[in-house]
Design an enzyme around this catalytic site. Structure first.
Site, PDB file in Angstrom:
ATOM      1  N   ASP A   1      24.214  59.730  50.843  1.00  0.00           N
ATOM      2  CA  ASP A   1      25.012  60.892  50.441  1.00  0.00           C
ATOM      3  C   ASP A   1      24.702  61.337  49.024  1.00  0.00           C
ATOM      4  O   ASP A   1      24.266  60.558  48.191  1.00  0.00           O
ATOM      5  CB  ASP A   1      26.507  60.583  50.575  1.00  0.00           C
ATOM      6  CG  ASP A   1      26.927  59.440  49.673  1.00  0.00           C
ATOM      7  OD1 ASP A   1      26.191  58.429  49.600  1.00  0.00           O
ATOM      8  OD2 ASP A   1      27.990  59.544  49.023  1.00  0.00           O
ATOM      9  N   GLU A   2      24.972  62.589  48.773  1.00  0.00           N
ATOM     10  CA  GLU A   2      25.006  63.176  47.432  1.00  0.00           C
ATOM     11  C   GLU A   2      23.773  62.848  46.584  1.00  0.00           C
ATOM     12  O   GLU A   2      23.869  62.583  45.398  1.00  0.00           O
ATOM     13  CB  GLU A   2      26.280  62.733  46.701  1.00  0.00           C
ATOM     14  CG  GLU A   2      27.544  63.230  47.378  1.00  0.00           C
ATOM     15  CD  GLU A   2      28.816  62.757  46.704  1.00  0.00           C
ATOM     16  OE1 GLU A   2      29.785  63.536  46.639  1.00  0.00           O
ATOM     17  OE2 GLU A   2      28.864  61.590  46.253  1.00  0.00           O
ATOM     18  N   SER A   3      22.601  62.911  47.201  1.00  0.00           N
ATOM     19  CA  SER A   3      21.354  62.692  46.454  1.00  0.00           C
ATOM     20  C   SER A   3      20.892  64.012  45.848  1.00  0.00           C
ATOM     21  O   SER A   3      19.823  64.543  46.177  1.00  0.00           O
ATOM     22  CB  SER A   3      20.292  62.101  47.385  1.00  0.00           C
ATOM     23  OG  SER A   3      20.646  60.815  47.793  1.00  0.00           O
TER      24      SER A   3
END
Length: 540
Positions: A339-341
């Site tokens: 997530d959220e890279s």
């Protein structure tokens, strides 16, 4: 009087009516306890005599594995009652509890299914498996007086240790019913995690997802990369100190959970949320320079390096870390984040996602990833996606989630606006240690009604009942520094997620649910578990 309550229709009127018939002092107080999650079916026989647990009662067991389940139940009951409650085989008396494992006991042969009957002639719980038998004992706990949760044998409750006359047939809707505890933003010692396992097991949750790594801290010992728990474990949000689990600590958590039929799912969050690892090993950074440890709460700024010049170090890191974690974890799943890279380009993300998932699959585990991991078209078959957008999907969340199904996988539903339990309560109360807790980014505060009134099979178009592995309620700990603060945010809203995961689909009666939540509150009081008495529930 006879009250039959099928599926979710544990309505307030029926509960009140049954309670009236069971309200004499020798039938355990003013009300019949409720069961959360709601059973598939339950019959409360208000005109029949209850079962009475006495100092002469035994637990009679039949079938391989029944004795171990009986001992887990007996340990708690002995502490509360002071009774011997011996576990034995043989013939049962009317004062005994009988626990049976045998083919044909569970409704439809369900792995976690059970039947429970109680009355003046005794208590009997039957299941096809030890797992199902354990779930039945958790219903029995809720049917007993709340004092059964005490650990100090403080005396018999008014009316005695009684169980109302009842018949229950029960099995879960979904196989995966989880809670997630973030131990990376703030670290929680082993005893705190064990306490949390006990609390969720009462609600028939069967998975604890441990978020073990993030920018603020690396919490699991990796012997081939020792500085992950040297430099990488030294910090947490706000500079509150660090910590980590040794491999022996982690094995202890896994074993304790297994005794309660809770599977541990470890998460190593990759390729983003990795500042703790990057600060420990310069070679994992594209520029070869380790960043400073991080104690803030921003996300999306860190990433493993996809550069060919760092490929050897990155792939060795991935292989070593997932191998050691998998070797410590007997359960089938390994969560690898995704997530959220935000600091990773789309091409680099797809490359890293492929390599991360391949490393996980090489261990023999089934990989789980947050729904962003669905951007990779090369996931190992069967990879599980965890959806964390909203009940009404935002941006490309639905498309990314469908990608897992298209690649022969399934989905865990955790919509943030109803299932994230670190979201603030509506009236933003002070926590048990003072101060305000929680966040509000997921469309604002979350009520217990909202947590209860959604359907996992109706969130993402194209992802239906058979595509959903289950549900999970995460609690993130940027604002939570103690286990009592975690409990305060989790309870009672997690009861709603537990019921969505276990109980049959169909209309949900909020008033009836609230009545059972109030009964659960008495058990939480006796357990010493913190919770927020949300408005609308008829708390004592």
């Amino acid at each position: 009087m006879f009250v039959k309550i099928p599926a979710l229709l544990l309505v307030a009127a029926a509960v009140v009516s049954a309670a009236s018939a069971c309200g004499s002092p020798d039938q355990n107080g003013d009300a019949v306890p409720g069961i959360i999650p709601a059973p598939t079916s339950i019959e409360l026989r208000g005109d029949a005599a209850p079962f009475r647990l006495t100092d002469g009662s035994r637990i009679v067991v039949r079938g391989a594995g029944a004795a171990a389940v009986a001992e887990t139940f007996a340990a708690r009951a002995r502490a509360a009652t002071g009774f011997e409650l011996s576990v034995a085989e043989g013939e049962a008396a009317a004062s005994d509890l009988v626990l049976v494992i045998a083919d044909g006991e569970a409704p439809g042969g369900a792995t976690e299914g059970y039947t429970l009957t109680s009355g003046a002639g005794g208590v009997r719980i039957g299941a096809d498996t030890a797992e199902g038998l354990f779930r039945g004992t958790q219903s029995l706990r809720q049917l007993l007086p709340a004092e059964i949760e005490r650990a100090d044998a403080a005396g018999e409750p008014a009316g005695g240790w009684t169980v109302p006359a009842a018949s229950v047939a029960d099995a879960p809707r979904f196989a995966y019913r989880g809670a997630m505890l973030d131990v990376a933003r703030h670290f929680f010692p082993v005893e705190d995690v064990l306490r949390f396992i006990d609390a969720i097991a009462l609600l028939k949750l069967d998975v604890l997802h441990l978020h073990l790594t993030d920018d603020q801290g690396w919490r699991i010992e990796i012997r081939s990369w020792p500085e992950l728990t040297g430099i990488g474990a030294a910090t947490s949000v706000g500079g509150d100190g660090g910590g980590f689990y040794t491999q022996a600590d982690y094995r202890r958590i896994v074993a304790y959970a297994a005794e309660r039929f809770v599977t541990i799912v470890p998460e190593i969050d990759l390729p983003g949320h990795t500042n703790a690892a990057l600060s420990a090993y310069p070679e994992l950074n594209c520029d070869g320079v380790a960043p400073a440890p991080y104690e803030g709460t921003e996300v999306g700024f860190s990433s493993l390096c996809a550069s060919p010049e760092r490929a050897e170090a990155t792939d060795r890191f991935l292989a070593d870390v997932v191998r050691e974690v998998a070797e410590l974890t007997p359960g089938p799943w390994l969560h690898l984040g995704g997530d959220e890279s935000l600091a990773t380009s789309a091409d680099d993300y797809r490359d890293l996602a492929r390599r991360i998932a391949a490393a996980g699959a090489a261990t023999g585990k089934t990989v789980i990833g947050w729904h962003e991991l669905g951007a990779s078209p090369e996931l190992p078959p069967g990879t599980i996606g965890q959806y964390w957008s909203f009940v009404e999907p935002e941006a490309d969340a639905a498309e990314l989630t469908r990608s897992f199904v298209e690649q022969s996988g399934r989905v865990i539903m955790s919509p943030a606006d109803v299932a994230y339990l670190d979201m603030q309560y509506v009236d933003d109360p002070q926590g048990p240690l003072g101060g305000r807790l929680g966040q509000d980014w997921a469309k604002g505060p979350t009520t217990i009604d909202e947590a209860y009134l959604w359907d996992p099979a109706a969130v993402v178009p194209g992802v239906g009942e058979r595509d959903v592995l289950g549900v999970e309620a995460p609690v993130w700990t940027e604002t939570l520094g103690s286990i009592s603060e975690v409990e305060f945010m989790v309870f009672p809203r997690i009861a709603a997620i537990a019921e969505i995961g276990w109980s049959p689909a169909g209309p949900r009666d909020v008033e009836g649910f609230f009545g059972r939540v109030a009964a659960l509150g008495r058990h939480l009081d006796a357990l010493g578990v913190a919770y927020y008495p949300v408005r609308g529930v008829p708390w004592e």
